[in-house]
Enzyme design. Sequence first.
Site, PDB file in Angstrom:
ATOM      1  N   LYS A 154       1.333  -1.436   0.203  1.00  0.00           N
ATOM      2  CA  LYS A 154      -0.056   0.192   0.113  1.00  0.00           C
ATOM      3  C   LYS A 154       1.033   1.430  -0.402  1.00  0.00           C
ATOM      4  CE  LYS A 154      -1.921   2.320   3.084  1.00  0.00           C
ATOM      5  NZ  LYS A 154      -1.600   4.469   2.006  1.00  0.00           N
ATOM      6  N   GLU A 229       9.525   0.837  10.591  1.00  0.00           N
ATOM      7  CA  GLU A 229      10.702   1.984  10.601  1.00  0.00           C
ATOM      8  C   GLU A 229      10.244   3.604  10.884  1.00  0.00           C
ATOM      9  OE1 GLU A 229      13.811   1.828   9.949  1.00  0.00           O
ATOM     10  OE2 GLU A 229      13.924  -0.409   9.519  1.00  0.00           O
ATOM     11  N   CYS A 263      13.523  10.701   7.218  1.00  0.00           N
ATOM     12  CA  CYS A 263      13.529   9.798   8.683  1.00  0.00           C
ATOM     13  C   CYS A 263      14.922  10.148   9.438  1.00  0.00           C
ATOM     14  CB  CYS A 263      12.643   8.366   8.750  1.00  0.00           C
ATOM     15  SG  CYS A 263      14.069   7.596   7.875  1.00  0.00           S
ATOM     16  N   GLU A 355      10.160  15.440  15.996  1.00  0.00           N
ATOM     17  CA  GLU A 355      10.207  15.068  14.019  1.00  0.00           C
ATOM     18  C   GLU A 355       9.744  16.567  13.394  1.00  0.00           C
ATOM     19  OE1 GLU A 355       9.410  11.672  12.460  1.00  0.00           O
ATOM     20  OE2 GLU A 355      11.618  11.552  11.852  1.00  0.00           O
TER      21      GLU A 355
HETATM   22  P1  NAP Z   1       1.552   7.620   8.660  1.00  0.00           P
HETATM   23  O1  NAP Z   1       0.362   8.241   8.984  1.00  0.00           O
HETATM   24  O2  NAP Z   1       2.684   6.912   9.648  1.00  0.00           O
HETATM   25  O3  NAP Z   1       1.013   7.228   7.188  1.00  0.00           O
HETATM   26  C1  NAP Z   1       2.589   6.219   6.671  1.00  0.00           C
HETATM   27  C2  NAP Z   1       1.720   5.216   6.086  1.00  0.00           C
HETATM   28  O4  NAP Z   1       1.047   4.367   7.050  1.00  0.00           O
HETATM   29  C3  NAP Z   1       0.469   5.964   5.083  1.00  0.00           C
HETATM   30  O5  NAP Z   1       0.820   4.743   4.107  1.00  0.00           O
HETATM   31  C4  NAP Z   1      -0.523   5.971   5.414  1.00  0.00           C
HETATM   32  O6  NAP Z   1      -1.678   5.692   4.529  1.00  0.00           O
HETATM   33  C5  NAP Z   1      -0.359   4.746   6.297  1.00  0.00           C
HETATM   34  N1  NAP Z   1      -1.130   4.476   7.223  1.00  0.00           N
HETATM   35  C6  NAP Z   1      -2.003   5.761   8.093  1.00  0.00           C
HETATM   36  N2  NAP Z   1      -2.867   4.928   8.722  1.00  0.00           N
HETATM   37  C7  NAP Z   1      -2.796   4.180   9.163  1.00  0.00           C
HETATM   38  C8  NAP Z   1      -3.788   2.787  10.289  1.00  0.00           C
HETATM   39  N3  NAP Z   1      -4.050   3.289  10.412  1.00  0.00           N
HETATM   40  N4  NAP Z   1      -2.993   1.975   9.603  1.00  0.00           N
HETATM   41  C9  NAP Z   1      -2.258   0.926   8.373  1.00  0.00           C
HETATM   42  N5  NAP Z   1      -1.594   2.197   8.337  1.00  0.00           N
HETATM   43  C10 NAP Z   1      -1.594   2.818   8.382  1.00  0.00           C
HETATM   44  O7  NAP Z   1       2.747   8.964   8.181  1.00  0.00           O
HETATM   45  P2  NAP Z   1       2.037  10.536   7.292  1.00  0.00           P
HETATM   46  O8  NAP Z   1       0.341  11.286   8.446  1.00  0.00           O
HETATM   47  O9  NAP Z   1       1.711  10.655   5.746  1.00  0.00           O
HETATM   48  O10 NAP Z   1       2.841  11.550   7.801  1.00  0.00           O
HETATM   49  C11 NAP Z   1       2.841  12.420   9.969  1.00  0.00           C
HETATM   50  C12 NAP Z   1       4.196  12.446  10.586  1.00  0.00           C
HETATM   51  O11 NAP Z   1       4.953  11.050  10.616  1.00  0.00           O
HETATM   52  C13 NAP Z   1       4.981  13.474   9.105  1.00  0.00           C
HETATM   53  O12 NAP Z   1       5.144  14.833   9.712  1.00  0.00           O
HETATM   54  C14 NAP Z   1       6.454  12.508   9.487  1.00  0.00           C
HETATM   55  O13 NAP Z   1       7.470  12.615  11.458  1.00  0.00           O
HETATM   56  C15 NAP Z   1       6.143  11.420   9.961  1.00  0.00           C
HETATM   57  N6  NAP Z   1       6.586  10.162   9.130  1.00  0.00           N
HETATM   58  C16 NAP Z   1       8.099   9.219   9.461  1.00  0.00           C
HETATM   59  C17 NAP Z   1       8.484   8.679   7.922  1.00  0.00           C
HETATM   60  C18 NAP Z   1      10.020   8.070   8.004  1.00  0.00           C
HETATM   61  O14 NAP Z   1      10.012   7.477   7.070  1.00  0.00           O
HETATM   62  N7  NAP Z   1      10.168   7.916   9.559  1.00  0.00           N
HETATM   63  C19 NAP Z   1       7.586   8.909   6.747  1.00  0.00           C
HETATM   64  C20 NAP Z   1       6.098   9.834   6.845  1.00  0.00           C
HETATM   65  C21 NAP Z   1       5.701   9.921   8.248  1.00  0.00           C
HETATM   66  P3  NAP Z   1      -2.198   7.045   4.341  1.00  0.00           P
HETATM   67  O15 NAP Z   1      -1.300   7.359   2.829  1.00  0.00           O
HETATM   68  O16 NAP Z   1      -3.799   6.250   3.881  1.00  0.00           O
HETATM   69  O17 NAP Z   1      -2.831   7.647   5.585  1.00  0.00           O
END
Ligand code: NAP
Length: 451
Positions: A154, A229, A263, A355
């Site tokens: 996904k 991760e 990250c 972060e």
């Molecule tokens: P996120 O919500 O953690 O999303 C990452 C992935 O998980 C996306 O594919 C998301 O789908 C999916 N997801 C969200 N809720 C889920 C659930 N309940 N069950 C299963 N999968 C789920 O990250 P974000 O909201 O896009 O970003 C928020 C913050 O996360 C950023 O500002 C940053 O601080 C951090 N982040 C960290 C990394 C890293 O590489 N460590 C990467 C991205 C973000 P959807 O796209 O549909 O929400």
Amino acid sequence: MTTHLVLNPATAQPVTEVRLTTLDEADAAIERAHDAFPAWRAVAPGERAMLLRHFATVVDDHIEELAELEVRNAGHTWGNARWEAGNVRDCLNYYSAAPERMFGRQIPVAGGVDLTFHEPLGVVGVIVPWNFPMPIAGWGFAPALAAGNCVVLKPAELTPLTAIRLGELALEAGLPEGVLTVLPGKGSVVGERFVTHPLVRKVCFTGSTEVGKKIMAGCADQVKRVTLELGGKSANVVFADADLKAAAATAPYAVFDNAGQDCCARSRILVERTAYDEFLSLLEPAVIGLRVLDPTDEASEMGPLISAQQRASVLGYLDDAKVAFAGSAPGGDGFWVPPTVVLSDDPAERVWREEVFGPVVAVMPFDDEADAVALANDTEYGLSGSIYTRDLGRGLRVARAVEAGNLSVNSHSSVRYWTPFGGYKQSGLGRELGPDAPNAFTEEKNVFIAH
Ligand code: NAP
Ligand code: MG
């Protein structure tokens, strides 16, 4: 809502609309992957290797197309986007050598022979964030497929285009239907289903620590395997004896690459007090000189943030921060934030602790080595970090003392597909990449045969 409107983050203009996978469709895809598993695991090792190498070749033939999609969909620079597409090819090539090398062991026992086998898990669910859509997908699917698993993947809602294309290229390369299935959709629907569906035997998640914790808790219900991760707040520790010019010239790239949406971003710079003023005076021109341009311009070194929401979140950190200096950014409707350097004197400040995931770096002075290590470790995260010093003994000592998974001395490199990658503390669980990654997609089975 059954579709997602993909925007170009540099302009906020629509790129295309993508249909979102429904819960029923996700279930059907997981069942098809499960059905494809017995035949895929039975493919002879040499042949599975050949199919993965062929997949790599097909990706290589489409580097420009994939890169162009990422420039438009994610606002990545051309240089980054080409590297990212190449990284998928390289991961596939590297792990194509794994099928013939999934060695077990023969362990001495009395009265017989003891053998171990690495058996594939079955269906693996890979959940990808929007910051590095191609590499993070490849780090999951390449070793998982090499070990004989089927993968459902996904992509993030915001950045589905390259993943969809990679799914098509896999079929073009001859991977059987159901072996790699890309399911664009919502995290709360498709991602969540990977956690709850009993036929998905492992979830490989990259994203926020907040969602990662929910995934881990959800997986507990079926004792489902999970790799996480998550976020980071990595330190770049600059000692006074370092090549300060090199440290200052490279520091912006270590945090502003991908507009800080990384990250591994070294978003805290710790500078030995005696070199603090000189370092800042060297850092300023390096930050001002960063070419923040529309990423369709080949000269661009930094593009926009991924979304209006991410931009608002990043700008929120600047309200109560002490800005030392900032670079420039284009105007217009895109989600731009200029690269910004803030000064911190209190580790309790939000901009020092959280972060930011944007082009903001906080700088703080330290007094000695012990102070530097204590400050670097004063975080719940532990993903990466850098140490600049001419004293290699100290470089190694500090690298060993920092509680993080990926350190570099006099460099900011952290991710190579052939070395292990992952986080300490709340930055993650398990390791990806490196020579052992395929084993993380297997169960080790022990068989005793009596003489
Ligand atoms: P996120 O919500 O953690 O999303 C990452 C992935 O998980 C996306 O594919 C998301 O789908 C999916 N997801 C969200 N809720 C889920 C659930 N309940 N069950 C299963 N999968 C789920 O990250 P974000 O909201 O896009 O970003 C928020 C913050 O996360 C950023 O500002 C940053 O601080 C951090 N982040 C960290 C990394 C890293 O590489 N460590 C990467 C991205 C973000 P959807 O796209 O549909 O929400
Ligand atoms: Mg989210």
